[in-house]
Design a protein around this motif. Structure first.
Motif, PDB file in Angstrom:
ATOM      1  N   SER A 188       0.842  -1.194   0.000  1.00  0.00           N
ATOM      2  CA  SER A 188       0.000   0.000   0.000  1.00  0.00           C
ATOM      3  C   SER A 188       0.879   1.246   0.000  1.00  0.00           C
ATOM      4  N   PHE A 189       0.337   2.320  -0.553  1.00  0.00           N
ATOM      5  CA  PHE A 189       1.077   3.578  -0.624  1.00  0.00           C
ATOM      6  C   PHE A 189       0.134   4.726  -0.305  1.00  0.00           C
ATOM      7  N   ASN A 190       0.460   5.473   0.737  1.00  0.00           N
ATOM      8  CA  ASN A 190      -0.307   6.656   1.116  1.00  0.00           C
ATOM      9  C   ASN A 190       0.478   7.883   0.674  1.00  0.00           C
ATOM     10  N   ASP A 191       0.019   8.515  -0.384  1.00  0.00           N
ATOM     11  CA  ASP A 191       0.724   9.649  -0.976  1.00  0.00           C
ATOM     12  C   ASP A 191       0.155  10.965  -0.432  1.00  0.00           C
ATOM     13  N   GLY A 192       0.387  11.221   0.857  1.00  0.00           N
ATOM     14  CA  GLY A 192      -0.065  12.468   1.464  1.00  0.00           C
ATOM     15  C   GLY A 192      -1.561  12.605   1.569  1.00  0.00           C
ATOM     16  N   GLN A 193      -2.293  11.488   1.594  1.00  0.00           N
ATOM     17  CA  GLN A 193      -3.751  11.554   1.609  1.00  0.00           C
ATOM     18  C   GLN A 193      -4.331  11.852   2.984  1.00  0.00           C
ATOM     19  N   ILE A 194      -3.501  11.769   4.015  1.00  0.00           N
ATOM     20  CA  ILE A 194      -3.956  12.114   5.364  1.00  0.00           C
ATOM     21  C   ILE A 194      -3.261  13.378   5.840  1.00  0.00           C
ATOM     22  N   VAL A 195      -1.951  13.411   5.764  1.00  0.00           N
ATOM     23  CA  VAL A 195      -1.153  14.595   6.116  1.00  0.00           C
ATOM     24  C   VAL A 195      -0.321  14.969   4.902  1.00  0.00           C
ATOM     25  N   ASN A 196      -0.508  16.175   4.395  1.00  0.00           N
ATOM     26  CA  ASN A 196       0.248  16.611   3.225  1.00  0.00           C
ATOM     27  C   ASN A 196       1.751  16.508   3.475  1.00  0.00           C
ATOM     28  N   ALA A 197       2.459  16.082   2.433  1.00  0.00           N
ATOM     29  CA  ALA A 197       3.923  15.970   2.443  1.00  0.00           C
ATOM     30  C   ALA A 197       4.418  14.793   3.277  1.00  0.00           C
ATOM     31  N   MET A 198       3.501  14.015   3.868  1.00  0.00           N
ATOM     32  CA  MET A 198       3.892  12.814   4.591  1.00  0.00           C
ATOM     33  C   MET A 198       3.389  11.597   3.817  1.00  0.00           C
ATOM     34  N   ASN A 199       4.308  10.731   3.459  1.00  0.00           N
ATOM     35  CA  ASN A 199       3.967   9.519   2.717  1.00  0.00           C
ATOM     36  C   ASN A 199       4.233   8.281   3.562  1.00  0.00           C
ATOM     37  N   ALA A 200       3.639   7.172   3.160  1.00  0.00           N
ATOM     38  CA  ALA A 200       3.857   5.922   3.882  1.00  0.00           C
ATOM     39  C   ALA A 200       3.636   4.736   2.952  1.00  0.00           C
ATOM     40  N   VAL A 201       4.331   3.648   3.232  1.00  0.00           N
ATOM     41  CA  VAL A 201       4.121   2.383   2.529  1.00  0.00           C
ATOM     42  C   VAL A 201       3.840   1.303   3.571  1.00  0.00           C
ATOM     43  N   GLY A 202       3.050   0.319   3.181  1.00  0.00           N
ATOM     44  CA  GLY A 202       2.698  -0.745   4.113  1.00  0.00           C
ATOM     45  C   GLY A 202       2.565  -2.083   3.424  1.00  0.00           C
ATOM     46  N   VAL A 203       2.811  -3.145   4.169  1.00  0.00           N
ATOM     47  CA  VAL A 203       2.658  -4.505   3.651  1.00  0.00           C
ATOM     48  C   VAL A 203       1.924  -5.341   4.695  1.00  0.00           C
ATOM     49  N   PRO A 204       1.169  -6.340   4.251  1.00  0.00           N
ATOM     50  CA  PRO A 204       0.505  -7.221   5.212  1.00  0.00           C
ATOM     51  C   PRO A 204       1.455  -8.275   5.748  1.00  0.00           C
ATOM     52  N   VAL A 205       1.175  -8.735   6.947  1.00  0.00           N
ATOM     53  CA  VAL A 205       1.828  -9.928   7.497  1.00  0.00           C
ATOM     54  C   VAL A 205       0.823 -11.060   7.360  1.00  0.00           C
ATOM     55  N   LEU A 206       1.193 -12.078   6.597  1.00  0.00           N
ATOM     56  CA  LEU A 206       0.279 -13.167   6.290  1.00  0.00           C
ATOM     57  C   LEU A 206       0.726 -14.463   6.952  1.00  0.00           C
TER      58      LEU A 206
END
Length: 260
Positions: A188-206
């Motif tokens: 997953s990739f959050n391209d500043g959709q919650i806080v501008n200029a702050m990005n994040a990537v995420g992966v599941p643990v399966l």
């Protein structure tokens, strides 16, 4: 009926449903398999249905195990993953310099279960331990939701619109697009959709069966999420995720054998 007898009979009903056809069992099937009679079986099925451990298909007139029971099993694994993830979080924060989060599912919310901050001077502290967000909102939360079965995603989106209303970029249509992209890319990739200029990537643990038990994510300022660094961060997360899923499964199996 006495409490212990009630628990024993309820457990018998759950075992019968677990061993039965995946499409569910009729009341008469449950009564016959448990030898409890229709009236007693109906009362038990009703009580189990009230807490989400049993579902009733009104069209097919059949009972089957409910999502609440599945969530209960995931909760047991969640405690293992919290213990197992500490070293991974420390390692990721030290290696990347950024903020690392462990998220777990709690009903239809994502719970920030743990967090580590790296040495980079500009830190993304958008979540504290114990904070919650609706499933799908944020990189870790999106990773938890995107790899659930389609019917579960449909249910969550249909029932969580009110909770997501304050996150205006996470309407149903937008979130479905994010889920599609996350599944395609494997992260997953959050391209500043919650806080501008702050990005994040995420992966599941399966776990080995493909069920989501947690999510790992890294958050940083936008400049630190540009390619090729983003791909490097995703690779680090995926490596830790695979190892964590395997360790959690091994610990769960050892505990099960010991209890047995």
């Amino acid at each position: 009926m006495p409490a212990m007898q009630t628990i024993d009979r309820a457990a018998t009903v759950l075992r019968v449903l677990s061993d039965g056809d995946s499409g569910g069992l009729r009341l008469s099937d449950v009564a016959e398999a448990t030898e409890l009679g229709k009236s007693t079986s109906l009362r038990l099925l009703g009580a189990l249905g009230e807490v989400g451990y049993v579902e009733y298909d009104d069209n097919a007139k059949r009972y089957r195990l409910g999502y609440g029971l599945f969530a209960l099993g995931l909760s047991a694994r969640r405690f293992h993953v919290l213990d197992q993830a500490r070293t991974a979080l420390d390692r990721l924060a030290k290696t990347t310099g950024d903020t690392v989060f462990l998220s777990v599912r709690d009903s239809d919310q994502a719970l920030c279960a743990d967090r580590r901050t790296g040495p980079y001077p500009i830190r993304s502290l958008t979540l504290s331990i114990g904070d919650r967000r609706p499933l799908g909102v944020g990189a870790g939360s999106l990773a938890l939701l995107a790899f659930e079965p389609d019917e579960e995603i449909d249910r969550v989106l249909a029932t969580s619109a009110t909770e997501r209303a304050s996150f205006e970029r996470f309407g149903n249509a937008a979130l479905r697009e994010m889920i599609t992209t996350t599944r395609r890319d494997g992260y997953s990739f959050n391209d500043g959709q919650i806080v501008n200029a702050m990005n994040a990537v995420g992966v599941p643990v399966l776990d080995p069966s493909g069920r989501v038990i947690a999510a790992l994510s890294i958050a940083a300022i936008r400049e630190r999420m540009e390619e090729p660094r983003r791909a490097e961060l995703v690779a680090l997360l995926q490596a830790e995720s695979r190892a964590l899923g395997q360790r959690n499964t091994e610990k769960t199996e050892r505990t099960t054998r010991a209890d047995g």
